[in-house]
Scaffold this motif. Structure first.
Motif, short mmCIF file in Angstrom:
data_model
loop_
_atom_site.label_atom_id
_atom_site.label_comp_id
_atom_site.label_asym_id
_atom_site.label_seq_id
_atom_site.Cartn_x
_atom_site.Cartn_y
_atom_site.Cartn_z
N UNK A 11 0.84 -1.20 0.00
CA UNK A 11 0.00 0.00 0.00
C UNK A 11 0.88 1.25 0.00
N UNK A 12 1.93 1.25 0.80
CA UNK A 12 2.85 2.38 0.82
C UNK A 12 3.46 2.60 -0.56
N UNK B 209 -9.33 2.69 0.44
CA UNK B 209 -8.87 1.36 0.81
C UNK B 209 -9.56 1.01 2.12
N UNK B 210 -10.09 -0.20 2.18
CA UNK B 210 -10.66 -0.63 3.46
C UNK B 210 -10.28 -2.06 3.73
N UNK C 186 -16.12 -3.45 13.15
CA UNK C 186 -15.53 -2.22 12.62
C UNK C 186 -14.56 -2.54 11.49
N UNK C 187 -14.64 -1.77 10.43
CA UNK C 187 -13.79 -1.96 9.26
C UNK C 187 -12.90 -0.73 9.10
N UNK C 188 -11.57 -0.89 9.28
CA UNK C 188 -10.70 0.26 9.10
C UNK C 188 -10.66 0.70 7.63
N UNK C 189 -10.52 1.99 7.41
CA UNK C 189 -10.48 2.49 6.04
C UNK C 189 -9.55 3.68 5.92
N UNK D 126 -17.15 6.39 11.91
CA UNK D 126 -17.44 5.00 11.61
C UNK D 126 -18.37 4.98 10.41
N UNK D 127 -18.01 4.18 9.41
CA UNK D 127 -18.81 4.09 8.19
C UNK D 127 -18.93 2.64 7.77
#
Length: 168
Positions: free
Chosen positions: A12-13, A30-31, A66-69, A91-92
């Protein structure tokens, strides 16, 4: 598992560095995935780490699903919109990430997005156990949960049948 996480982060970096060099305005969303099962005793494994993932309280439920994004803009997009694009978002549910990014950037988006933003402008989370609308948590059988849930399901169905496919 941890090796895979590290590799994903490294890749990703690398992708972000390449996209930032691009002169075309670029938005990347990105999630990840919700917290993974950690063996037969998932709750016990998280408990050992000091993380509540129980489903009987809201905080534990959110920790479980929870899904990090990341919503990321390259330098060209930041310059063209005069938006810094730095900070932490709400939070989405993953299906509202694009709505969130478009709203932040002042973009209209496709018809589906326009309907959601018009009818439920503060909707951020929708699943079978929780809806977050206007900063309020709604649960099955309470308040407007059923009405909102059915509206979103119908809109999703209509969207999939009329906005995405040519039925000829």
């Amino acid at each position: 598992y941890l090796h895979g996480i590290k590799d994903s982060g490294d890749e990703l970096k690398y992708l972000l560095e390449r996209l930032d060099e691009d002169k075309s305005p670029t938005l990347l969303i990105v999630f990840g995935d919700h917290n993974p099962a950690l063996g037969q005793e998932t709750d016990g494994s998280y408990k050992d780490l000091g993380i509540d993932v129980g489903t009987d309280q809201l905080n534990g439920y959110l920790n479980r699903c929870r899904t990090p994004y990341i919503v990321w803009a390259n330098s060209a997009l930041k310059a063209s919109t005069s938006k810094d694009s730095v900070g932490e978002g709400p939070d989405l549910s993953p299906q509202y990430l694009l709505n969130y990014a478009f709203h932040y950037l002042g973009w209209t988006g496709p018809r589906y997005m326009q309907i959601i933003n018009s009818e439920l402008p503060e909707l951020t989370v929708v699943n079978d156990q929780l809806i977050r609308n206007r900063g309020k948590n709604l649960h099955p059988g309470k308040e407007d949960f059923g009405t909102i849930h059915e509206f979103v399901r119908c809109l999703d169905y209509y969207n999939s049948k009329h906005f995405y496919y040519d039925e000829k």
